[in-house]
Design an enzyme around this catalytic site. Structure first.
Site, mmCIF file in Angstrom:
data_model
loop_
_atom_site.group_PDB
_atom_site.id
_atom_site.type_symbol
_atom_site.label_atom_id
_atom_site.label_comp_id
_atom_site.label_asym_id
_atom_site.label_seq_id
_atom_site.Cartn_x
_atom_site.Cartn_y
_atom_site.Cartn_z
ATOM 1 N N GLY A 1 13.440 -78.736 40.190
ATOM 2 C CA GLY A 1 12.217 -79.524 40.386
ATOM 3 C C GLY A 1 11.020 -78.607 40.608
ATOM 4 O O GLY A 1 11.162 -77.551 41.226
ATOM 5 N N ARG B 1 15.785 -79.160 33.781
ATOM 6 C CA ARG B 1 17.198 -78.897 34.058
ATOM 7 C C ARG B 1 17.848 -78.496 32.732
ATOM 8 O O ARG B 1 17.340 -78.806 31.653
ATOM 9 C CB ARG B 1 17.848 -80.144 34.665
ATOM 10 N N ASP C 1 18.994 -74.252 44.827
ATOM 11 C CA ASP C 1 20.344 -73.664 44.876
ATOM 12 C C ASP C 1 21.032 -73.671 43.517
ATOM 13 O O ASP C 1 21.751 -72.721 43.182
ATOM 14 C CB ASP C 1 21.208 -74.337 45.950
ATOM 15 N N GLY C 2 20.808 -74.720 42.708
ATOM 16 C CA GLY C 2 21.393 -74.749 41.361
ATOM 17 C C GLY C 2 20.885 -73.579 40.531
ATOM 18 O O GLY C 2 21.654 -72.873 39.860
ATOM 19 N N THR D 1 11.404 -74.911 46.081
ATOM 20 C CA THR D 1 11.747 -76.346 46.133
ATOM 21 C C THR D 1 11.060 -76.972 47.334
ATOM 22 O O THR D 1 11.006 -76.361 48.402
ATOM 23 C CB THR D 1 13.273 -76.579 46.227
ATOM 24 N N ASP E 1 12.172 -79.376 48.955
ATOM 25 C CA ASP E 1 13.161 -80.075 49.787
ATOM 26 C C ASP E 1 13.532 -79.345 51.084
ATOM 27 O O ASP E 1 14.102 -79.947 51.980
ATOM 28 C CB ASP E 1 14.441 -80.326 48.981
ATOM 29 N N ASP F 1 15.955 -77.338 51.503
ATOM 30 C CA ASP F 1 17.401 -77.535 51.658
ATOM 31 C C ASP F 1 18.200 -76.243 51.482
ATOM 32 O O ASP F 1 19.407 -76.278 51.279
ATOM 33 C CB ASP F 1 17.900 -78.594 50.657
ATOM 34 N N ARG G 1 -1.220 -95.016 58.797
ATOM 35 C CA ARG G 1 -1.279 -95.413 60.208
ATOM 36 C C ARG G 1 -2.676 -95.943 60.585
ATOM 37 O O ARG G 1 -2.795 -96.790 61.468
ATOM 38 C CB ARG G 1 -0.852 -94.259 61.120
ATOM 39 N N ARG H 1 15.500 -85.107 48.796
ATOM 40 C CA ARG H 1 16.893 -85.292 48.333
ATOM 41 C C ARG H 1 17.833 -85.455 49.538
ATOM 42 O O ARG H 1 17.560 -86.282 50.392
ATOM 43 C CB ARG H 1 17.315 -84.134 47.423
ATOM 44 N N GLU I 1 7.182 -93.658 64.714
ATOM 45 C CA GLU I 1 8.082 -94.094 65.781
ATOM 46 C C GLU I 1 9.563 -94.068 65.396
ATOM 47 O O GLU I 1 10.445 -93.970 66.255
ATOM 48 C CB GLU I 1 7.706 -95.512 66.237
HETATM 49 P P1 ADP Z 1 17.715 -76.748 41.785
HETATM 50 O O1 ADP Z 1 17.589 -75.365 41.279
HETATM 51 O O2 ADP Z 1 16.397 -77.304 42.255
HETATM 52 O O3 ADP Z 1 18.836 -76.909 42.792
HETATM 53 P P2 ADP Z 1 19.444 -77.959 39.777
HETATM 54 O O4 ADP Z 1 20.594 -78.126 40.700
HETATM 55 O O5 ADP Z 1 19.157 -79.073 38.827
HETATM 56 O O6 ADP Z 1 18.070 -77.699 40.538
HETATM 57 O O7 ADP Z 1 19.699 -76.633 38.944
HETATM 58 C C1 ADP Z 1 18.723 -76.147 38.033
HETATM 59 C C2 ADP Z 1 19.394 -75.514 36.873
HETATM 60 O O8 ADP Z 1 20.179 -74.385 37.301
HETATM 61 C C3 ADP Z 1 20.399 -76.376 36.129
HETATM 62 O O9 ADP Z 1 19.770 -77.276 35.233
HETATM 63 C C4 ADP Z 1 21.183 -75.328 35.383
HETATM 64 O O10 ADP Z 1 20.468 -74.839 34.278
HETATM 65 C C5 ADP Z 1 21.268 -74.215 36.423
HETATM 66 N N1 ADP Z 1 22.533 -74.306 37.168
HETATM 67 C C6 ADP Z 1 22.828 -75.158 38.184
HETATM 68 N N2 ADP Z 1 24.100 -74.980 38.615
HETATM 69 C C7 ADP Z 1 24.624 -73.995 37.848
HETATM 70 C C8 ADP Z 1 25.915 -73.354 37.781
HETATM 71 N N3 ADP Z 1 26.909 -73.681 38.606
HETATM 72 N N4 ADP Z 1 26.067 -72.373 36.867
HETATM 73 C C9 ADP Z 1 25.071 -72.022 36.027
HETATM 74 N N5 ADP Z 1 23.853 -72.596 36.029
HETATM 75 C C10 ADP Z 1 23.623 -73.560 36.920
#
Ligand code: ADP
Length: 349
Positions: free
Chosen positions: A11, A78, A109-110, A131, A133, A135, A160, A177, A193
């Site tokens: 994102g 993605r 993290d992805g 990100t 988030d 997270d 408010r 998320r 609140e």
């Molecule tokens: P974020 O990076 O915000 O967590 P995503 O989880 O959608 O977002 O991951 C972004 C991109 O990272 C994915 O579309 C993919 O291209 C790559 N990616 C995510 N997980 C893996 C994985 N296990 N191995 C290789 N590439 C990954």
């Protein structure tokens, strides 16, 4: 000198462009030309042989113009294909063919998972946690979080003001998320609140009880902040069964949403005229705050410094206001901490 590449993935987050500017300025300092990869890992798939379809040469003039812009100039998307080892092998070869000696990945993290896999194929990568988030637990804050939090705070303050004027309660949904930080700290900063997060299993009845408590305290203008991810962990509630007898147009099996919660609260809270607002994508679309811009600059500078020294497979983070790095695998293994004490306190007041 060989090239450096940078991509933004997952994102979009405020501060991604500022990071690209920092990477470009610092790479230029070491005499390393910078290539931007378009649309996250998609630009590395080699779908076409046309360089301009997948990459852009980033000169200083270009990056200085985009530095303050929200969103990401490189685009982000993605890319599920990148999870396929054969696809990644091809991407690594494309990077070698472009004489790229280091790749900076800005994402969540992805995106870091993708970067770690590329490191295994001999492409030195550095991850910057972009990100909204918040997270990623190895770092106190992620890039873009501060800007998004400020948008949420401004929005809740505005809501408010009108809630006070009409003596009307309001439910506000914020992003994040599966992470409740945006909701929690928005509530803390605004005096909301009730705050409902995915880290605790809430039920509709508990939310209603909190609202009724506020009404009993003589506060009909309360704000309920809900995190977008809270529905997944919430105790099951049959929206259709509850709302249908009240004449609300509703379909069997409808999931819970902020709008539906607002309608339900009206009936569970003595007819109180609840309103709702979903803050939505404005959280991602503002120019980065000074804090995020500073994080972006320092992260970009450290990323290039590390790659220049031949250090890779590192995630960059912020702790006590100081930039640091640690191995990506260790960073992703850090268990998430949620401030349960604060969450409890805010809902107890
Ligand atoms: P974020 O990076 O915000 O967590 P995503 O989880 O959608 O977002 O991951 C972004 C991109 O990272 C994915 O579309 C993919 O291209 C790559 N990616 C995510 N997980 C893996 C994985 N296990 N191995 C290789 N590439 C990954």
């Amino acid at each position: 000198m060989s090239n450096i590449a940078v991509l933004t993935s997952g994102g979009d987050a405020p501060g991604m462009n500022a990071t690209v500017m920092s990477v470009a300025r610092n790479a230029a300092y070491y005499g390393m030309p910078l290539i931007g990869v378009k649309r996250g890992y998609n630009g590395l798939l080699g779908r076409t042989n046309n360089f301009d379809d997948n990459f852009v040469r980033l000169d200083l003039d270009t990056v200085l113009n985009i530095a303050d812009m929200p969103g990401t100039y490189l685009r982000t998307a993605r890319c599920d294909e990148f999870k396929d080892p054969q696809v990644r092998e091809k991407s690594a070869q494309i990077l070698r063919d472009l004489d790229i000696s280091g790749l900076v990945v800005v994402g969540g993290d992805g995106s870091f998972q993708g970067a770690m896999r590329l490191c295994e194929l001999g492409i030195p990568c550095i991850g910057i946690p972009g990100t909204i988030d918040n997270d990623l637990s190895y770092t106190e804050v992620t890039l873009g979080y501060d800007t998004a939090l400020n948008v949420c705070v401004d929005t809740v303050r505005a809501i408010r003001a009108t809630s006070r004027s009409h003596d009307r309660p309001h439910v506000v949904e914020v992003m994040g998320r599966h992470c409740g930080d945006l909701a929690l700290y928005t509530a803390e900063a605004t005096g909301a609140e009730v705050v409902v997060v995915p880290e605790k299993r809430w039920s509709v009845d508990e939310i209603a009880a909190q609202c009724n408590r506020q009404l009993d305290l003589g506060n009909p203008r309360m704000t309920v902040v809900v995190a977008e991810g809270c529905w997944e962990s919430m105790a099951p509630f049959d929206v259709y069964k509850f709302l249908k007898p009240h004449g609300v147009q509703v379909f069997p099996g409808e999931p819970m949403t902020t709008e539906r919660l607002t309608q339900i609260l009206k009936y569970k809270c003595n007819g109180a005229e609840f309103r709702h607002t979903v803050v939505g994508y404005t959280q991602r679309g503002l120019a980065p705050t000074a804090r995020d811009s500073i994080f972006a600059f320092e992260a970009g500078a450290l990323a290039i410094n590390l790659l220049h020294k031949g250090i890779s497979n590192q995630a960059i983070g912020m702790k006590n206001g100081k930039i640091f790095h640690m191995p990506m695998a260790d960073a992703l293994a850090v268990k998430r901490h949620f401030n349960r004490k604060l969450h409890h306190l805010l809902n107890a007041l």
